[in-house]
Design an enzyme around this catalytic site. Structure first.
Site, PDB file in Angstrom:
ATOM      1  CG  LEU A  40      -1.846  -1.250   1.305  1.00 29.09           C
ATOM      2  CD1 LEU A  40      -2.559  -1.311   2.648  1.00 29.09           C
ATOM      3  CD2 LEU A  40      -2.857  -1.207   0.165  1.00 29.09           C
ATOM      4  CB  THR A 148      -6.039   5.926 -10.548  1.00 29.83           C
ATOM      5  OG1 THR A 148      -6.622   7.037 -11.251  1.00 29.83           O
ATOM      6  CG2 THR A 148      -7.133   4.922 -10.225  1.00 29.83           C
ATOM      7  CB  SER A 150       0.441  11.074 -11.897  1.00 29.88           C
ATOM      8  OG  SER A 150       1.433  11.040 -10.886  1.00 29.88           O
ATOM      9  N   GLY A 190      14.185  15.856 -11.395  1.00 30.00           N
ATOM     10  CA  GLY A 190      15.498  16.047 -11.999  1.00 30.00           C
ATOM     11  C   GLY A 190      16.517  16.526 -10.977  1.00 30.00           C
ATOM     12  CG  HIS A 451      18.757  33.765  19.771  1.00 28.52           C
ATOM     13  ND1 HIS A 451      19.134  34.073  18.487  1.00 28.52           N
ATOM     14  CD2 HIS A 451      19.876  33.801  20.540  1.00 28.52           C
ATOM     15  CE1 HIS A 451      20.447  34.287  18.470  1.00 28.52           C
ATOM     16  NE2 HIS A 451      20.926  34.135  19.711  1.00 28.52           N
TER      17      HIS A 451
END
Ligand code: FAD
Ligand code: NAD
Length: 472
Positions: A40, A148, A150, A190, A451
């Site tokens: 899954l 679904t 890509s 990329g 800080h």
């Protein structure tokens, strides 16, 4: 003959589908979630976000041990790469997290079904074995949610074989570090996968069609990222297109030419090419046309504000519908869709979806870019603060980058925020929250920040909107 009736059938167990299934079960729905993968988690857990981040983490630690610990006075001799162990760790992270989703399904009483789903009519879903068998079972339900996802967009002349011509999936499992890698596309994949193999020793050339890498990000972010990654050894060929790829010797010869005009073609020799020119919605074999589910010109499923398609009772979310292809966007939509089905007030604020490139430095963005705001005629004030003036970044020896806050010139509302730098992806959450709550830059500037933290650079950038930053 249907074997059981569900309140909801979810097709796809990626971050959109599995989150929707869990939320639906929480709301009292009986739910089945069908995926053709046995493990899954969809693209994100199996071949996307998670394995890529595991390799980014490991490769960053390798470079840190090899090149950067000495600056901290930590002498490390004989650093070497064990790629097999690195890949095995990545696989283990994936295995553990996908099993985690299976556990969550069991905990919430969700039926996980392995197989290829096809919409067989109103409230009917046929499931065939994922291995291509024809024996189908039919499930019945009140509503269907398509999640679904890509798939990699193809590029003419570069047919993916996952050996020499790779998609992101092949680039996650190379068994040896290539000597030379060409990456086509200077976007998220990329730069992330190019960074991984560059850090591990490959000479990486990124060929980008447009004039800039990360074209959807703020221009200053894209320029800073190009400089930072070039310093690390990556080569960028922007405004360039790949004309052809041919086998040459044991590797490939890539012909490139200027994207605009008729400039001269050149060749780049390499061992592998990664095709990363975007992704397209995956809706193959779902029977959408017969079911009356309309797709737009780019193949995305068209939905209304309640995520319902043109076919009543069929809903869609995530990468399969328009919008940024991001796991957290899919998750937000999945949850909103089922809350709306249950009569609740689910919503997704598309102005506050962060985007993060997990390189080193990281690039993170939320809201609109300066270019988009100016193009829309919006008057903005810009506050910037560099990490070189942030005490924590200096302590970490990670001073590359900046925070940029864009505020409405009249109302001071934060309209966009962009960060290049250490932990940018974690820090952007503060700015997403600011946009979600309709905060002004003044609100951020008046919020006490601990800080020394990297987040103080956000406060300083907010102060800088009115030119009153303290540490510069
Ligand atoms: P997916 O995760 O694609 O899941 C869809 C599922 O549907 C798949 O498991 C598929 O098997 C199943 N399916 C499809 N058709 C059928 C059918 N007919 N029957 C049964 N099952 C079917 N996003 C981020 O936010 N952060 C990141 O760091 C990030 N890194 C990424 C790195 C890589 C290399 C890639 C490729 C993507 C990355 N993404 C990242 C994008 C992210 O993976 C997607 O946006 C996200 O997975 C979309 O979720 P989804 O639920 O819509 O679809
Ligand atoms: P992308 O859209 O991020 O980048 C594609 C790049 O390829 C763009 O810069 C585009 O201009 C360029 N391009 C397009 N056609 C080209 C051509 N013919 N020649 C050269 N360059 C070309 O797509 P991607 O990197 O493939 O990733 C797909 C999607 O997956 C991303 O859009 C993102 O939504 C998601 N993703 C997200 C993350 C993350 O959140 N960290 C990581 C990986 C992937």
């Amino acid at each position: 003959m249907a074997d059981k009736r569900y309140d909801l059938i979810v097709i796809g167990a990626g971050p959109g589908g599995y989150s929707a299934a869990i939320r639906a079960a929480q709301l009292g729905f009986s739910v089945a979630c069908i995926d053709k993968r046995a493990s899954l988690g969809g693209t994100c857990l199996n071949v996307g976000c998670i394995p890529s981040k595991a390799l980014l983490e490991s490769s960053e630690r390798y470079v840190e041990a090899r090149d950067r610990l000495a600056e901290h006075g930590v002498a490390v001799d004989g650093v070497s790469l064990d790629l097999t162990a690195m890949l095995a760790r990545k696989d283990k992270v994936v295995e553990d997290l996908t099993k985690g989703v299976a556990f969550l399904f069991r905990k919430n009483g969700i039926e996980a079904i392995v197989g290829r789903a096809r919409i067989a009519g109103p409230g009917r879903v046929a499931v065939r074995p994922a291995d291509g068998g024809v024996q189908a079972r039919t499930l019945e339900c009140d509503r269907i949610l398509i999640a679904t996802g890509s798939e990699t967009a193809a590029l003419d002349g570069l047919e993916i074989d996952e050996e020499r011509i790779l998609s992101s999936t092949g680039a996650l499992s190379l068994s040896a570090v290539p000597d030379r890698m060409v990456v086509v596309g200077g976007g998220y994949i990329g730069l992330e996968m190019g960074s991984v193999w560059s850090r591990l020793g490959a000479r990486v050339t990124v060929v980008e069609y447009l004039d800039t890498i990360l074209p959807t990000m703020d221009g200053e972010v894209a320029r800073q990222m190009a400089r930072a990654l070039a310093r690390q050894g990556m080569t960028f060929r922007t405004g360039t297109r790949v004309a052809e790829a041919r086998r040459h010797g044991g590797g490939l010869r890539i012909a490139v030419e200027p994207a605009a005009g008729d400039g001269d073609a050149e060749t780049i020799d390499c061992d592998v090419v990664l095709v990363a020119v975007g992704r397209r919605p995956f809706t193959e074999g779902l029977g959408l046309e017969e079911a009356g589910v309309r797709r737009d010109a780019r193949g995305f499923i068209a939905v209304d504000t309640r995520f319902e398609t043109d076919a009543k009772g069929i809903f869609a979310i995530g990468d399969a519908i328009p919008g940024p292809m991001l796991a957290h966007k899919a998750e937000e939509e999945g949850i909103a869709a089922v809350e709306l089905m249950a009569g609740q007030a689910g919503h997704v604020n598309y102005d506050a979806i962060p985007g993060v490139v997990y390189t080193e430095p990281e690039a993170a963005s939320v809201g609109r870019t300066e270019e988009a705001l100016r193009e829309q005629g919006q008057r903005v004030r810009v506050g910037r603060f560099p990490f070189s003036a942030n005490a924590r970044a200096r302590s970490r020896a990670e001073v590359d980058g900046f925070v940029k806050v864009l505020a409405d010139a009249e109302t001071d509302a934060v309209l966009g925020a962009h960060i290049v730098g250490p932990e940018a992806g974690t820090m952007i959450a503060e700015l997403a929250l600011a946009i979600e709550f309709g905060a002004s830059s003044e609100d951020i500037a008046r919020t006490c920040h601990a800080h020394p933290t990297l987040n103080e650079a956000i406060k300083e950038a907010a102060l800088a909107v009115e030119g009153r930053e303290i540490h510069i």
